[in-house]
Design a protein around this motif. Structure first.
Motif, short mmCIF file in Angstrom:
data_model
loop_
_atom_site.label_atom_id
_atom_site.label_comp_id
_atom_site.label_asym_id
_atom_site.label_seq_id
_atom_site.Cartn_x
_atom_site.Cartn_y
_atom_site.Cartn_z
N ALA A 211 -41.48 -7.11 5.77
CA ALA A 211 -40.27 -6.34 6.06
C ALA A 211 -40.61 -5.26 7.08
O ALA A 211 -39.86 -4.97 8.00
N LYS A 212 -41.77 -4.64 6.88
CA LYS A 212 -42.22 -3.66 7.87
C LYS A 212 -43.74 -3.46 7.80
O LYS A 212 -44.38 -3.93 6.87
N ILE A 213 -44.25 -2.81 8.79
CA ILE A 213 -45.67 -2.50 8.81
C ILE A 213 -45.82 -0.98 8.63
O ILE A 213 -45.22 -0.20 9.37
N ARG B 275 -37.86 -15.63 0.46
CA ARG B 275 -38.17 -16.59 1.52
C ARG B 275 -39.48 -17.30 1.23
O ARG B 275 -39.61 -18.50 1.42
N LEU B 276 -40.44 -16.55 0.75
CA LEU B 276 -41.73 -17.14 0.42
C LEU B 276 -41.56 -18.23 -0.63
O LEU B 276 -42.16 -19.29 -0.55
N TYR C 265 -43.97 -6.04 2.13
CA TYR C 265 -42.96 -7.08 1.90
C TYR C 265 -41.91 -6.59 0.93
O TYR C 265 -42.21 -5.84 0.01
N ASP C 266 -40.67 -7.02 1.15
CA ASP C 266 -39.60 -6.67 0.22
C ASP C 266 -39.15 -7.92 -0.54
O ASP C 266 -39.74 -9.00 -0.41
N ASN C 267 -38.08 -7.76 -1.30
CA ASN C 267 -37.61 -8.88 -2.11
C ASN C 267 -37.06 -10.04 -1.29
O ASN C 267 -37.15 -11.20 -1.71
N TYR D 260 -43.99 -4.67 -1.55
CA TYR D 260 -45.24 -5.22 -2.05
C TYR D 260 -46.31 -5.22 -0.96
O TYR D 260 -46.02 -5.44 0.20
N THR D 261 -47.55 -4.99 -1.37
CA THR D 261 -48.68 -5.19 -0.46
C THR D 261 -49.02 -6.68 -0.48
O THR D 261 -48.49 -7.43 -1.30
#
Lengths: 248, 248
Positions: free
Chosen positions: B30-32, B47-48, B40-42, B2-3
């Motif tokens: 998760a990464k840039i 966590r969010l 962002y991943d699941n 996700y962005t």
DNA sequence: CTTGACATTAACGTAACGTCATAGCTTATA
DNA sequence: TATAAGCTATGACGTTACGTTAATGTCAAG
């Protein structure tokens, strides 16, 4: 006439607070002396006490300022508004308390589950799957012996063993900040190794293989992760160091 | 993946919030991507959601961060600490409410006050006294339920209820000349009975007990007397007749 | 190629002070 | 009287959890 310090002691606030109240125009000194010092009189003291009263009631300073400079009926309506806000806060706080209580219950329940489940991998069903894998890697006869050994414990003894095993991991998590090569952690690894005797007596290679599997087999991994996200990896590293030191 | 925008919509937070959580290390992507975009991943989403849960409970972000990176048993003890804090806040808020009420009364000078205060007997302090008495007479759990029910209304709704309750007494006074057994008065009693639903659903015996208490408890009596000297007695009589007619 | 939607970092604003830092003024003491 | 101790002033950063521009870069569509 009071200086800042005097007034601050009289009213029980900090000098900084008086500076700030002056700055935002909430409480101006009666006059400023030639040397630039603030001079407060009794009127100011009175006003300060009113400020502190409303502050105690969790009014914002901005509101207090308006309040004190407004006629009586506006003070009443301000208080009534504040009353509403306090009630809302009360209701919200009660909701939060209930949610927290529920969550604690939930987590405690989960913990009990975890506790029981942690070593459940060694229980009847799951160990059979575990054993199958282990058989490929190790000596089949040893695995079968392990099975028999475990099955012959009483239910009570089993629970005791599970609890003790669990304690090892709990202690390990607590000791993680010390580092995997710390004496503390290494001692825990030793305890774990001894604990394994309940199942079978692994040699050093097997010990490391077991620790590795903990981090790879989904069943184990899940349980480890539920305790601490880094536990599995940390654990394997600690065991690796332990094995190195023993065999070297 | 996700962005920021996508995730912010999914989780219902602002993009700025995600930036900020990244900045303070609470929620790292998760990464840039190569263009510098956060991905962002699941796992991050999960966590969010945990973060938002604790945030709802008024945890500070710093505490949430520690919480989420700690094993389960620490979460429980953190929640227990938080529970303490919330209770302290609750107690303090109750005190503040009472002080505000006293102050309003002081400022307003008893007169106009009576109207709004009439049913305020159901507010925190007074209801606790009321509840104490009621507990002896009725079921304690019912009383607690009543407390909870009342507290969960919005401030606006509360005022509405208070006004409606007040109106019952005003109408009752107007109808007094018709006699306690008149259809008009009995209809008002019925309205009053229905009105009680806002607090709890009393049975007929409890209804009469309540009416009796209105004439005996000093707090209630004072309010009734301020409206009309005979109101309390008349009211009880009217309720008695109503209860007889309903149960008979 | 332009436009619009989206992305980035930087930086100020919020509330109510706490906490230095720097520097001037006053008072007590040696 | 010189010096130290104590008080005063202003200025500015830190705190919490973002909201709100601002300046600028990227991407997909027409």
């Amino acid at each position: 006439m009071y200086t800042v310090k005097k007034l601050s002691i009289l009213a029980g606030v900090s000098v900084r607070t008086l500076h700030y109240y002056d700055q935002i125009g909430l409480l101006k000194p009666a006059k400023i002396a030639e040397n630039g010092y603030r001079q407060y009189d009794n009127v100011a003291l009175l006003r300060l006490q009113q400020i502190l009263f409303y502050r105690e009631l969790d009014f914002k300073l901005k509101d207090i300022k308006e309040l004190l400079d407004a006629p009586g009926f506006e003070q009443v309506s301000a208080l009534e508004n504040h009353w509403d806000a306090l009630w809302a806060r009360l209701a919200r706080t009660e909701r939060l308390i209930k949610t927290v209580e529920d969550t604690i219950q939930h987590l405690k329940g989960e913990k009990e589950m975890t506790k029981k489940k942690l070593f459940a991998a060694f229980s009847e069903e799951e160990q059979s799957a575990y054993a199958k894998k282990a058989e490929e890697q190790y000596d089949p006869e040893t695995v079968r012996a392990s099975n028999r050994k475990w099955k012959n414990y009483s239910a009570e003894k089993k629970q005791e063993i599970l609890d003790e095993g669990n304690q090892v991991y709990v202690d390990m998590i607590a000791a993680m900040p010390q580092g995997a090569d710390s004496a503390e952690v290494q001692a825990i690894v030793e305890r774990w190794s001894a604990h394994m005797d309940y199942f079978w007596r692994p040699n050093l290679d097997q010990l490391l293989g077991l620790a590795t599997m903990y981090g790879q087999s989904p069943d184990f991994k899940k349980n480890f992760d539920s305790m601490h996200p880094d536990l599995a990896d940390f654990f394997r590293e600690a065991v690796r160091i332990y094995v190195d030191s023993q065999s070297g």
